[in-house]
Design a protein around this motif. Structure first.
Motif, PDB file in Angstrom:
ATOM      1  N   GLY A 103      20.200  10.330  29.753  1.00 25.65           N
ATOM      2  CA  GLY A 103      19.023  10.872  30.423  1.00 25.65           C
ATOM      3  C   GLY A 103      17.867   9.887  30.435  1.00 25.65           C
ATOM      4  O   GLY A 103      17.136   9.770  31.434  1.00 25.65           O
ATOM      5  N   LEU A 104      17.698   9.142  29.341  1.00 26.38           N
ATOM      6  CA  LEU A 104      16.628   8.152  29.277  1.00 26.38           C
ATOM      7  C   LEU A 104      16.883   7.013  30.257  1.00 26.38           C
ATOM      8  O   LEU A 104      15.950   6.502  30.891  1.00 26.38           O
ATOM      9  CB  LEU A 104      16.509   7.611  27.853  1.00 26.38           C
ATOM     10  CG  LEU A 104      15.313   6.706  27.536  1.00 26.38           C
ATOM     11  CD1 LEU A 104      14.002   7.418  27.842  1.00 26.38           C
ATOM     12  CD2 LEU A 104      15.347   6.289  26.062  1.00 26.38           C
ATOM     13  N   ILE A 105      18.150   6.633  30.421  1.00 21.02           N
ATOM     14  CA  ILE A 105      18.488   5.614  31.407  1.00 21.02           C
ATOM     15  C   ILE A 105      18.140   6.105  32.814  1.00 21.02           C
ATOM     16  O   ILE A 105      17.549   5.372  33.621  1.00 21.02           O
ATOM     17  CB  ILE A 105      19.975   5.239  31.324  1.00 21.02           C
ATOM     18  CG1 ILE A 105      20.279   4.534  29.997  1.00 21.02           C
ATOM     19  CG2 ILE A 105      20.377   4.344  32.497  1.00 21.02           C
ATOM     20  CD1 ILE A 105      21.762   4.346  29.736  1.00 21.02           C
ATOM     21  N   GLY A 106      18.502   7.353  33.112  1.00 20.32           N
ATOM     22  CA  GLY A 106      18.185   7.910  34.421  1.00 20.32           C
ATOM     23  C   GLY A 106      16.693   7.912  34.703  1.00 20.32           C
ATOM     24  O   GLY A 106      16.253   7.572  35.807  1.00 20.32           O
ATOM     25  N   PHE A 107      15.903   8.278  33.689  1.00 23.82           N
ATOM     26  CA  PHE A 107      14.447   8.236  33.824  1.00 23.82           C
ATOM     27  C   PHE A 107      13.974   6.810  34.069  1.00 23.82           C
ATOM     28  O   PHE A 107      13.133   6.550  34.934  1.00 23.82           O
ATOM     29  CB  PHE A 107      13.801   8.804  32.556  1.00 23.82           C
ATOM     30  CG  PHE A 107      12.330   8.547  32.443  1.00 23.82           C
ATOM     31  CD1 PHE A 107      11.428   9.245  33.224  1.00 23.82           C
ATOM     32  CD2 PHE A 107      11.842   7.601  31.544  1.00 23.82           C
ATOM     33  CE1 PHE A 107      10.053   9.001  33.124  1.00 23.82           C
ATOM     34  CE2 PHE A 107      10.485   7.353  31.437  1.00 23.82           C
ATOM     35  CZ  PHE A 107       9.591   8.056  32.223  1.00 23.82           C
ATOM     36  N   GLY A 108      14.544   5.859  33.341  1.00 21.98           N
ATOM     37  CA  GLY A 108      14.084   4.485  33.422  1.00 21.98           C
ATOM     38  C   GLY A 108      14.372   3.800  34.745  1.00 21.98           C
ATOM     39  O   GLY A 108      13.620   2.915  35.165  1.00 21.98           O
ATOM     40  N   VAL A 109      15.461   4.192  35.405  1.00 13.99           N
ATOM     41  CA  VAL A 109      15.795   3.563  36.699  1.00 13.99           C
ATOM     42  C   VAL A 109      15.376   4.434  37.873  1.00 13.99           C
ATOM     43  O   VAL A 109      15.724   4.145  39.018  1.00 13.99           O
ATOM     44  CB  VAL A 109      17.306   3.246  36.790  1.00 13.99           C
ATOM     45  CG1 VAL A 109      17.722   2.285  35.691  1.00 13.99           C
ATOM     46  CG2 VAL A 109      18.157   4.502  36.752  1.00 13.99           C
ATOM     47  N   SER A 110      14.602   5.470  37.608  1.00 13.76           N
ATOM     48  CA  SER A 110      14.245   6.428  38.656  1.00 13.76           C
ATOM     49  C   SER A 110      13.397   5.817  39.759  1.00 13.76           C
ATOM     50  O   SER A 110      13.294   6.374  40.853  1.00 13.76           O
ATOM     51  CB  SER A 110      13.505   7.629  38.051  1.00 13.76           C
ATOM     52  OG  SER A 110      12.291   7.226  37.431  1.00 13.76           O
ATOM     53  N   ALA A 111      12.774   4.667  39.496  1.00 12.28           N
ATOM     54  CA  ALA A 111      11.909   4.038  40.513  1.00 12.28           C
ATOM     55  C   ALA A 111      12.611   2.930  41.282  1.00 12.28           C
ATOM     56  O   ALA A 111      12.039   2.392  42.231  1.00 12.28           O
ATOM     57  CB  ALA A 111      10.654   3.461  39.847  1.00 12.28           C
ATOM     58  N   CYS A 112      13.827   2.569  40.899  1.00 12.41           N
ATOM     59  CA  CYS A 112      14.423   1.339  41.429  1.00 12.41           C
ATOM     60  C   CYS A 112      14.629   1.355  42.940  1.00 12.41           C
ATOM     61  O   CYS A 112      14.501   0.310  43.580  1.00 12.41           O
ATOM     62  CB  CYS A 112      15.748   1.058  40.725  1.00 12.41           C
ATOM     63  SG  CYS A 112      15.533   0.507  39.017  1.00 12.41           S
ATOM     64  N   LEU A 113      14.939   2.495  43.507  1.00 15.64           N
ATOM     65  CA  LEU A 113      15.078   2.572  44.958  1.00 15.64           C
ATOM     66  C   LEU A 113      13.757   2.922  45.618  1.00 15.64           C
ATOM     67  O   LEU A 113      13.346   2.301  46.598  1.00 15.64           O
ATOM     68  CB  LEU A 113      16.146   3.596  45.341  1.00 15.64           C
ATOM     69  CG  LEU A 113      16.410   3.737  46.841  1.00 15.64           C
ATOM     70  CD1 LEU A 113      16.882   2.409  47.430  1.00 15.64           C
ATOM     71  CD2 LEU A 113      17.433   4.827  47.112  1.00 15.64           C
TER      72      LEU A 113
END
Length: 410
Positions: A104-114
Motif C-alpha cells: 500500500g505504501l508503494i502504491g501511495f508513493g508512485v501515485s503521481a508518476c503518471l
C-alpha cells in the motif's frame, strides 16, 4: 521548446513511470514465490496485490490539487521517497499483514508518476501533441512492465523476491532525485486559486460535467480490467488454464508487455494523427480500441487459447495491445477542460480507474476461490472463466452507456 528541454521534461517522468509500472506488474511473476513462502490463497494474493491500487486511488484527488498548486516536479519527487520506503519494508516484511502495508505504501508513493507527467506535459507541450507525448509516457510504463517479466525471472536466479525489492528501492531513490534535479521549473506551474473553496470548486466542475461522465464509465471499466489482469492474473491464468511452465509464463508475459509498449505508442500516435489530419476525435479512436479489447477478452473468457494452444501468445499479445487504448481518453478530457484543471481532470479519472482496479483484482480472486484448488495446487480454470466473463459483461454495459450519450460531444 528545444529538444534538450523536452528531454529534461520527459525522461525523468518516464523513469518514474517505468518504475511505477514495474512495481504494479511484478507480482504476476513473483506470485508463485509469494504463495510458496506465505501459503496465500487466491483472494489473499488478490488483496495483497490490489491494495497498491487502493492507496494509489485514495490519493488521486489530493494529488490533483497538489499538482495544480505546487507543480509536478516537487510533488512526484517527494512521493517517490515513500515508494522507496515501501519497497524496503516489502523486502524485509516477516508476514502477510506487513507485506500488505508495504504494498500500500508503494502504491501511495508512485501515485503521481503518471498524473504528474500528464500535468507537466500540459504545461510544456502544445495541446495537439498531448495524445502523442502521453503515448510515449505510457510506452515507458510498458517498458517497466516488460522489465517485470523475464528480467525479474532472471534476477530471481541470483537473488530472491526480497532482494529484487531492495534493488527497486535504490532505483526509486535515484528516480526521485532525477525528477527534482533535472526537470526544469515552469513559471506557469501554479494557478491563482488562493482559496481552498476555489480549489474544490474546480473538482466539482469536473464531477458534474456531462462530458466527464460520458467518457468515464467506458474508460474506467476498460482500464480497470486491463490493469488488474496484466498486473497479476495473467501469470496465474497462463499457469493454471493454459498449463504453461514458469519459464514459459515469464516468456509470454514479456511479449504481452512488448505488445503493451507497441499499443501505448500506436494509440497515442494514431489519435494525434487522425485528429490533426482528419479532425477525428480522440474518443472515437479510444472507443474503437476499447471495443477491440472487449473482443479479445471474449476469446480469453471462453478459453479459445486453450482450445488452440498455438494461439495463446497471439491472443494475449492482442490483450496487451488493445488494452492500452483506454489511455487515449486522458488526452481527450485534457482538451475538453481549461488547462489549469488538467491535474484534477486526470486524477479524477485515475481515481475511478484505480478504485475499480482494486475491486476487480480482489474480486477475481474471490471468484476463483469459489472453486477448490486443483490437484497440482493451482487455481481452478472454471473460476477464471466466470470471473473474466463477469468483467467483460460490465464493460459491455459501460460501452452501451457511452453510445447512449452520444449527444454529448468530446
Amino acid at each position: 521548446m528545444t529538444t534538450a528541454v523536452a528531454l529534461r521534461v520527459f525522461l525523468p517522468f518516464a523513469l518514474g513511470y517505468f518504475l511505477s509500472y514495474l512495481y504494479r506488474v511484478v507480482n504476476a511473476v513473483i506470485a508463485p514465490d509469494l504463495v510458496a513462502d506465505l501459503g496465500l490463497d487466491a483472494s489473499t494474493l488478490g488483496l495483497l496485490t490490489a491494495v497498491f491500487f487502493l492507496t494509489f486511488a485514495a490519493f488521486q484527488l489530493p494529488l490533483g490539487i497538489l499538482l495544480d498548486h505546487y507543480g509536478p516536479r516537487r510533488v512526484e519527487a517527494a512521493l517517490l521517497l515513500f515508494a522507496a520506503i515501501g519497497a524496503v519494508l516489502f523486502a524485509i516484511a516477516p508476514n502477510t499483514p506487513v507485506l500488505i502495508v508495504a504494498r500500500g505504501l508503494i502504491g501511495f508513493g508512485v501515485s503521481a508518476c503518471l498524473m504528474a507527467a500528464f500535468k507537466a506535459y500540459v504545461m510544456w507541450f502544445p495541446r495537439e501533441r498531448l495524445a502523442l507525448i502521453n503515448g510515449f509516457q505510457m510506452m515507458s510504463g510498458g517498458l517497466g512492465a516488460l522489465a517485470a517479466t523475464q528480467p525479474v525471472e532472471l534476477a530471481l536466479g541470483f537473488t530472491d523476491w526480497r532482494g529484487v525489492f531492495l534493488i527497486l528501492a535504490g532505483l526509486t531513490v535515484v528516480s526521485a532525485v532525477m525528477v527534482y534535479a533535472v526537470v526544469p521549473e515552469h513559471g506557469g506551474g501554479r494557478h491563482p486559486e488562493a482559496k481552498i473553496s476555489d480549489t474544490f470548486a474546480g473538482v466539482k466542475e469536473i464531477f458534474v460535467s456531462a462530458q466527464f461522465w460520458r467518457v468515464a464509465p467506458h474508460c474506467v471499466m476498460s482500464q480497470a480490467v486491463f490493469t488488474s489482469v496484466v498486473s497479476l492474473w495473467s501469470g496465474p491464468w497462463l499457469r493454471d488454464v493454459a498449463g504453461l511452465q514458469r519459464d514459459v509464463v515469464a516468456h509470454h508475459l514479456f511479449w504481452i508487455a512488448a505488445a503493451m509498449i507497441a499499443g501505448f505508442l500506436s494509440w497515442g500516435l494514431l489519435a494525434e494523427r487522425l485528429q490533426r489530419l482528419f479532425g477525428v476525435r480522440p474518443m472515437t479512436v479510444a472507443a474503437v480500441g476499447m471495443s477491440g479489447f472487449m473482443v479479445v477478452q471474449a476469446t480469453v473468457a471462453f478459453e479459445l487459447p486453450v482450445a488452440h494452444p498455438s494461439l495463446t501468445l497471439m491472443v494475449w499479445m492482442a490483450f496487451g495491445f488493445f488494452g492500452t487504448a483506454g489511455i487515449v481518453p486522458f488526452a481527450a478530457l485534457s482538451q475538453a477542460f481549461p488547462a489549469h484543471l488538467a491535474g484534477r481532470v486526470n486524477t479524477a479519472l485515475n481515481l475511478l480507474i484505480f478504485v475499480m482496479a482494486f475491486a476487480a483484482q480482489w474480486a477475481v480472486g474471490l471468484v476463483i476461490d469459489l472453486w477448490p484448488q486443483t490437484a497440482s495446487g493451482g487455481y481452478a480454470p472454471q473460476g477464471y472463466q466466470v470471473a473474466f466473463a463477469v468483467m467483460l459483461a460490465l464493460q459491455v454495459l459501460a460501452l452501451a452507456w457511452f453510445v447512449a450519450r452520444r449527444a454529448v460531444r468530446i
